[in-house]
Design a protein around this motif. Sequence first.
Motif, PDB file in Angstrom:
ATOM      1  N   PRO A 119      -6.550 -25.290 -46.461  1.00  0.00           N
ATOM      2  CA  PRO A 119      -7.662 -24.757 -45.668  1.00  0.00           C
ATOM      3  C   PRO A 119      -7.727 -23.240 -45.728  1.00  0.00           C
ATOM      4  N   LEU A 120      -8.927 -22.736 -45.660  1.00  0.00           N
ATOM      5  CA  LEU A 120      -9.151 -21.299 -45.589  1.00  0.00           C
ATOM      6  C   LEU A 120      -8.646 -20.766 -44.252  1.00  0.00           C
ATOM      7  N   ASN A 121      -8.020 -19.622 -44.272  1.00  0.00           N
ATOM      8  CA  ASN A 121      -7.551 -18.976 -43.045  1.00  0.00           C
ATOM      9  C   ASN A 121      -8.226 -17.621 -42.892  1.00  0.00           C
ATOM     10  N   GLY A 122      -8.369 -17.189 -41.652  1.00  0.00           N
ATOM     11  CA  GLY A 122      -8.979 -15.898 -41.396  1.00  0.00           C
ATOM     12  C   GLY A 122      -8.670 -15.429 -39.986  1.00  0.00           C
ATOM     13  N   TYR A 123      -9.046 -14.210 -39.692  1.00  0.00           N
ATOM     14  CA  TYR A 123      -8.802 -13.639 -38.374  1.00  0.00           C
ATOM     15  C   TYR A 123      -9.993 -13.932 -37.458  1.00  0.00           C
ATOM     16  N   LEU A 150      -0.628  -9.216 -10.998  1.00  0.00           N
ATOM     17  CA  LEU A 150      -0.118  -8.666 -12.247  1.00  0.00           C
ATOM     18  C   LEU A 150      -0.103  -9.702 -13.369  1.00  0.00           C
ATOM     19  N   LEU A 151       0.083 -10.966 -13.007  1.00  0.00           N
ATOM     20  CA  LEU A 151       0.139 -12.047 -13.996  1.00  0.00           C
ATOM     21  C   LEU A 151      -0.737 -13.217 -13.535  1.00  0.00           C
ATOM     22  N   PRO A 152      -1.280 -13.970 -14.468  1.00  0.00           N
ATOM     23  CA  PRO A 152      -1.269 -13.730 -15.921  1.00  0.00           C
ATOM     24  C   PRO A 152      -2.208 -12.591 -16.302  1.00  0.00           C
ATOM     25  N   LEU A 153      -2.041 -12.081 -17.507  1.00  0.00           N
ATOM     26  CA  LEU A 153      -2.811 -10.953 -18.010  1.00  0.00           C
ATOM     27  C   LEU A 153      -3.994 -11.434 -18.852  1.00  0.00           C
ATOM     28  N   GLU A 154      -5.153 -10.831 -18.621  1.00  0.00           N
ATOM     29  CA  GLU A 154      -6.323 -11.105 -19.459  1.00  0.00           C
ATOM     30  C   GLU A 154      -6.215 -10.230 -20.704  1.00  0.00           C
ATOM     31  N   VAL A 155      -6.011 -10.860 -21.850  1.00  0.00           N
ATOM     32  CA  VAL A 155      -5.798 -10.104 -23.079  1.00  0.00           C
ATOM     33  C   VAL A 155      -6.760 -10.563 -24.169  1.00  0.00           C
ATOM     34  N   SER A 156      -6.923  -9.740 -25.172  1.00  0.00           N
ATOM     35  CA  SER A 156      -7.686 -10.104 -26.370  1.00  0.00           C
ATOM     36  C   SER A 156      -6.889  -9.675 -27.591  1.00  0.00           C
ATOM     37  N   TYR A 157      -6.933 -10.501 -28.621  1.00  0.00           N
ATOM     38  CA  TYR A 157      -6.188 -10.187 -29.839  1.00  0.00           C
ATOM     39  C   TYR A 157      -6.808 -10.936 -31.014  1.00  0.00           C
ATOM     40  N   ASP A 158      -6.464 -10.536 -32.215  1.00  0.00           N
ATOM     41  CA  ASP A 158      -6.922 -11.196 -33.434  1.00  0.00           C
ATOM     42  C   ASP A 158      -5.859 -12.183 -33.887  1.00  0.00           C
ATOM     43  N   ASP A 159      -6.286 -13.436 -34.095  1.00  0.00           N
ATOM     44  CA  ASP A 159      -5.351 -14.483 -34.499  1.00  0.00           C
ATOM     45  C   ASP A 159      -5.683 -14.945 -35.917  1.00  0.00           C
ATOM     46  N   TYR A 160      -4.681 -15.058 -36.762  1.00  0.00           N
ATOM     47  CA  TYR A 160      -4.863 -15.551 -38.133  1.00  0.00           C
ATOM     48  C   TYR A 160      -4.742 -17.064 -38.093  1.00  0.00           C
ATOM     49  N   THR A 161      -5.859 -17.753 -38.336  1.00  0.00           N
ATOM     50  CA  THR A 161      -5.902 -19.182 -38.080  1.00  0.00           C
ATOM     51  C   THR A 161      -6.829 -19.886 -39.062  1.00  0.00           C
ATOM     52  N   ALA A 162      -6.699 -21.211 -39.106  1.00  0.00           N
ATOM     53  CA  ALA A 162      -7.612 -22.027 -39.916  1.00  0.00           C
ATOM     54  C   ALA A 162      -8.864 -22.409 -39.140  1.00  0.00           C
ATOM     55  N   ASP A 163      -8.896 -22.082 -37.840  1.00  0.00           N
ATOM     56  CA  ASP A 163     -10.037 -22.459 -37.006  1.00  0.00           C
ATOM     57  C   ASP A 163     -11.157 -21.435 -37.158  1.00  0.00           C
ATOM     58  N   ASN A 167     -14.330 -23.779 -41.875  1.00  0.00           N
ATOM     59  CA  ASN A 167     -13.649 -25.057 -41.671  1.00  0.00           C
ATOM     60  C   ASN A 167     -14.317 -25.885 -40.582  1.00  0.00           C
ATOM     61  N   GLN A 168     -14.868 -25.239 -39.574  1.00  0.00           N
ATOM     62  CA  GLN A 168     -15.560 -25.974 -38.518  1.00  0.00           C
ATOM     63  C   GLN A 168     -16.790 -26.691 -39.067  1.00  0.00           C
ATOM     64  N   ILE A 169     -17.539 -26.010 -39.917  1.00  0.00           N
ATOM     65  CA  ILE A 169     -18.733 -26.619 -40.511  1.00  0.00           C
ATOM     66  C   ILE A 169     -18.344 -27.764 -41.433  1.00  0.00           C
ATOM     67  N   LEU A 170     -17.362 -27.540 -42.289  1.00  0.00           N
ATOM     68  CA  LEU A 170     -16.924 -28.578 -43.217  1.00  0.00           C
ATOM     69  C   LEU A 170     -16.391 -29.790 -42.469  1.00  0.00           C
ATOM     70  N   ARG A 171     -15.568 -29.570 -41.445  1.00  0.00           N
ATOM     71  CA  ARG A 171     -15.019 -30.702 -40.701  1.00  0.00           C
ATOM     72  C   ARG A 171     -16.118 -31.442 -39.934  1.00  0.00           C
ATOM     73  N   GLY A 172     -17.092 -30.700 -39.402  1.00  0.00           N
ATOM     74  CA  GLY A 172     -18.189 -31.339 -38.695  1.00  0.00           C
ATOM     75  C   GLY A 172     -18.960 -32.287 -39.598  1.00  0.00           C
ATOM     76  N   ALA A 173     -19.239 -31.862 -40.838  1.00  0.00           N
ATOM     77  CA  ALA A 173     -19.961 -32.718 -41.780  1.00  0.00           C
ATOM     78  C   ALA A 173     -19.116 -33.927 -42.184  1.00  0.00           C
ATOM     79  N   ILE A 174     -17.825 -33.705 -42.403  1.00  0.00           N
ATOM     80  CA  ILE A 174     -16.934 -34.815 -42.776  1.00  0.00           C
ATOM     81  C   ILE A 174     -16.875 -35.842 -41.658  1.00  0.00           C
ATOM     82  N   ARG A 175     -16.703 -35.383 -40.418  1.00  0.00           N
ATOM     83  CA  ARG A 175     -16.642 -36.293 -39.279  1.00  0.00           C
ATOM     84  C   ARG A 175     -17.931 -37.097 -39.136  1.00  0.00           C
TER      85      ARG A 175
END
Length: 411
Positions: A119-123, A150-163, A167-175
């Motif tokens: 699968p393709l991965n991206g940030y 103080l907790l939990p903390l509201e954070v934002s970050y870049d995740d390297y993932t297959a989601d 992949n969402q479009i391809l899986r949607g068509a396959i399903r």
Amino acid sequence: MSREIVLDELQGYTEPVELDREVAATLRDTGLVSVVPAHGGAWTILPAGKVGAVQIGELLVRVKPKEKVGLNRLLFLLGYAADPGFRPNNVIGSEDEDLFAALGESLARHGERALERGPLNGYVSVEEALRTVKGRIRVGDQVSRRPGQLLPLEVSYDDYTADVAENQILRGAIRMMMQVPRLSDPLLGRLAHLDSKLEGVSVLNHGAALPVWTESRINGHYVPALRLSEIILRSMSAEAGTGHRMVASFVVNMATVFEDFVATALKEALEPYPGLTEWQYEAFLDEAEPGFRSSDRVRMFVDVVHCVNGRPALIFDAKYKAASASGAYPNADHYQMLAYCTALGVPRAWLVYAGRGEPRVRRIRNAGVSVVEFPLDLSQEPEALLAGVVELAKLAFFVANQDPDSTSART
């Protein structure tokens, strides 16, 4: 026992057929055909202005386009209207093959090529609440959602993932394709294997807007699969119907498909020429009057208008209609073109029809306006079809810059 009903888009009469009442209701609800009661508990099934196929359990109903447009050509028109880079080799299957089987086979092959290296991965940007710092703390959200905590903390970050969107479009068509009844077990097995490779990728909700993606060097090997997947997700549905029968439908309006294709292809073909091409160009038939709002005026929307120096110069309108036995087209189309030319101050309009033949010019009496009937043969190979649109753009621009009294479309 499997059963198939094949209709022509312009078919005006069919023999009544016996159908279960629930099946008849489900078939009618797809919008592909009209289903009305006939004598003896039978039903009359007629085309309803759409083309495609509906599979309800063991029953398959197909409506073929009037111009004998096969599967590859139909999907080319659909795909090109959405993306001028689409080509018919994105579909694998013979023109007369079962539509769902051909779509499934095409999706499986392109999906296998796309996922051959995994699968393709991206940030992707992620926002969530964590008990540890990761990425950036969203101070504003932390204060508004958790004042004094103080907790939990509201954070934002870049995740390297297959989601990612691809992949969402391809899986949607396959399903969706996996829900189509009567697909062969080997084909279903291949689709299921592809789905397992996309484990952890979000499943799109039915009817939701498709995520946006941009073609690049990184996802180039995904592109054929993505273009086909988007057509499947936009034009197809697959779900359980009444009586627990699986229902799959692929239904398109050929008039809309043709108009969108002509508009897209014309915009591409007119790019080398001076000016700007606009779709659904808004205009008014009547003059503005003091004290009257624009909503009170006679509004018009012209399919395609090419403006030069801010003024309309070329008018095009696409019509997916059948000619009469003598080759004539409906009078109302010419009345419409006369209104466009009069309101926009353009001496010539181009009526683009789906069909065979040569261009024909009709001079409107006492008006100084000409209407050119320009046919496009949809049974041609895509390259020839696009070449026809290029010829149309070239001819229209050439004639517009010649003697306005010219009566020939080819002078």
